[in-house]
Design an enzyme around this catalytic site. Structure first.
Site, PDB file in Angstrom:
ATOM      1  CB  CYS A 173     -40.237  -4.643  56.445  1.00  0.00           C
ATOM      2  SG  CYS A 173     -38.828  -4.858  55.334  1.00  0.00           S
ATOM      3  CG  HIS A 313     -39.181  -5.527  62.511  1.00  0.00           C
ATOM      4  ND1 HIS A 313     -40.080  -5.968  61.565  1.00  0.00           N
ATOM      5  CD2 HIS A 313     -38.147  -4.987  61.798  1.00  0.00           C
ATOM      6  CE1 HIS A 313     -39.632  -5.711  60.353  1.00  0.00           C
ATOM      7  NE2 HIS A 313     -38.446  -5.124  60.461  1.00  0.00           N
ATOM      8  CD  GLU A 324     -38.293  -4.922  67.670  1.00  0.00           C
ATOM      9  OE1 GLU A 324     -37.497  -5.543  66.927  1.00  0.00           O
ATOM     10  OE2 GLU A 324     -39.524  -5.154  67.710  1.00  0.00           O
ATOM     11  CE  LYS A 347     -39.237  -9.698  60.212  1.00  0.00           C
ATOM     12  NZ  LYS A 347     -40.129  -9.269  61.309  1.00  0.00           N
ATOM     13  CG  HIS A 352     -37.615  -9.832  56.895  1.00  0.00           C
ATOM     14  ND1 HIS A 352     -38.880  -9.395  56.545  1.00  0.00           N
ATOM     15  CD2 HIS A 352     -36.989  -8.750  57.437  1.00  0.00           C
ATOM     16  CE1 HIS A 352     -39.002  -8.124  56.859  1.00  0.00           C
ATOM     17  NE2 HIS A 352     -37.878  -7.699  57.405  1.00  0.00           N
ATOM     18  CG  PHE A 411     -35.430  -0.941  53.907  1.00  0.00           C
ATOM     19  CD1 PHE A 411     -34.381  -0.885  54.798  1.00  0.00           C
ATOM     20  CD2 PHE A 411     -35.445  -1.960  52.966  1.00  0.00           C
ATOM     21  CE1 PHE A 411     -33.366  -1.832  54.778  1.00  0.00           C
ATOM     22  CE2 PHE A 411     -34.434  -2.910  52.932  1.00  0.00           C
ATOM     23  CZ  PHE A 411     -33.392  -2.841  53.842  1.00  0.00           C
TER      24      PHE A 411
END
Length: 425
Positions: A173, A313, A324, A347, A352, A411
């Site tokens: 990502c 994110h 985060e 998002k 996403h 990931f």
């Protein structure tokens, strides 16, 4: 050689719209592309919401397949459309000086269907290559042996006769953000004058969505309807998958000024890191995320207290959002500056876009700096006590944004951050 790098062209195709202007209008108005969705041909698939591109609108605007005998993957079609927009927006029509314009993209997982290969092989075991070659007509030319990870970068370069480097980044990502960052550094070092950078992805197919579901990534909740993506909310339950593309033209300041190009903002810094922890979970203390942000700020020689906004994110997954938050607080701890940051999670409106996610979020960050608008974080109704920053809930905020950071965490603990600031000659 170290040159300043500026943004001179934008292009986007996503669930919110088929160009960057419509996407930005939707983000600032707080519109969501997330809607009820069903995996084609699979009625009982547990994931029920996504943010797909409008197929009919895309075909009407960008046309059907150019060559029916050699169809393109969805991600490649979206990426080519976004790249064409960005180049046109930048006023670049042609290769320029030979080899001085390149391409770098993140384009995710190919739309491969393993059952297709089994169909070609048949039930007679493992035939030799001559038998498989003889059955090539059983393969979908848009997938299997006919799609490669470099197809998008090479396709953009070939279509626009760009003869500089053509690179693909496969970093989950964070792929598009890594692509932007490396394109930025190539221009800064003087290796090229301009780069088309960004990402394209489409995971709304059976193999990829099954893989994501087995990893526990997408939300299967139907409690909130199209208000499902709930970043930083205590009721968040996973990401909402999307598809699309976004591309930007990065250019050296000298080249942009020589051409008289419109300069949206300056890309000032890039940083990346690896958690070295787990494949499906970020480091619990956010060390990797904090390191990516710190490196991007140092790269741009930007002090943390100069930052006004962060494009998070913000996946709406149980682990990402508080981690985060912790990483942001660590990086911006001096003077408790983190309390002054306007943090947004795009998002919640875009979904996403997986490998491409960082690209539309970079465009939103660039326009946030240009326009002085921070898009909202939708669906933040009951904040998680572990998520205690100013996330700009529900409505866009008009404020000066001199410097902003855009985060992408993938990931495997792959992290990347970019620093954008207003352009001043």
């Amino acid at each position: 050689m170290s040159r300043r790098v500026v943004v001179t062209g934008l292009g986007a195709v996503c669930g919110l719209g088929l160009d960057w202007q419509t996407m930005w209008e939707g983000l600032t108005a707080g519109r969501s592309a997330i809607r009820a969705w069903q995996l084609p041909g699979v009625e009982d698939f547990p994931v029920r919401y996504a943010a797909p591109v409008d197929d009919a609108g895309f075909a009407a605007r960008y046309g059907a397949e150019a060559d029916p005998d050699r169809p393109l993957e969805r991600r490649a079609r979206f990426g080519l459309a976004a790249a064409a927009q960005a180049l046109a927006d930048a006023g670049i029509d042609g290769p320029g000086t030979v080899g001085r314009i390149g391409t770098a993209v993140g384009s995710g997982v190919p739309e491969r269907d393993p059952y297709e290969l089994l169909h070609a092989i048949g039930e007679d075991g493992q035939p030799g290559w001559q038998t498989l070659f003889g059955r090539r007509d059983r393969l979908d030319r848009a997938s299997g042996l006919f799609c490669t990870n470099d197809a998008l970068a090479a396709g953009i370069a070939a279509r626009h006769r760009l003869r500089g480097p053509a690179l693909n980044f496969s970093t989950a990502c964070a792929g598009a953000t890594h692509a932007v960052g490396h394109g930025f550094r190539m221009i800064r070092r003087g290796e090229v004058d301009a780069m088309v950078v960004g990402g394209a992805d489409s995971v709304l197919n059976l193999p990829t969505m099954t893989g994501l579901h087995l990893l526990g990534a997408p939300s299967t909740s139907e409690l909130f309807g199209d208000r499902l993506c709930r970043a930083f909310d205590r009721d968040r339950s996973g990401l909402v998958a999307a598809e699309g593309a976004a591309m930007v033209v990065l250019e050296s300041e000298e080249s942009a000024r020589r051409r008289g190009a419109t300069i949206y903002a300056e890309l000032a810094g890039f940083g990346s890191s690896l958690d070295a922890y787990q494949v499906t979970a970020p480091h619990p203390e956010g060390h990797g995320a904090a390191l990516a942000m710190s490196r991007a700020l140092a790269d741009g020689q930007v002090a943390p207290d100069a930052v006004d906004s962060i494009n998070a994110h913000g996946t709406s997954t149980p682990l990402n959002d508080p981690i985060e938050t912790r990483a942001i607080k660590d990086v911006f701890a001096a003077g408790a500056h983190y309390r002054k940051l306007a943090v947004t999670a795009n998002k919640t409106m875009l979904g996403h876009l997986i490998a491409a996610a960082g690209a539309p979020e970079l465009i939103a960050t660039v326009l946030s700096v240009r326009d002085g608008i921070v898009p909202p974080t939708l669906n933040l109704e009951n904040p998680d006590p572990a998520c205690d920053l100013d996330y700009v809930p529900e409505k866009a905020r008009y404020q000066e944004v001199s410097v902003a950071v855009s985060n992408s965490f993938g990931f495997g603990g792959l992290n990347a951050s970019l620093v954008v600031r207003g352009y001043e000659h």
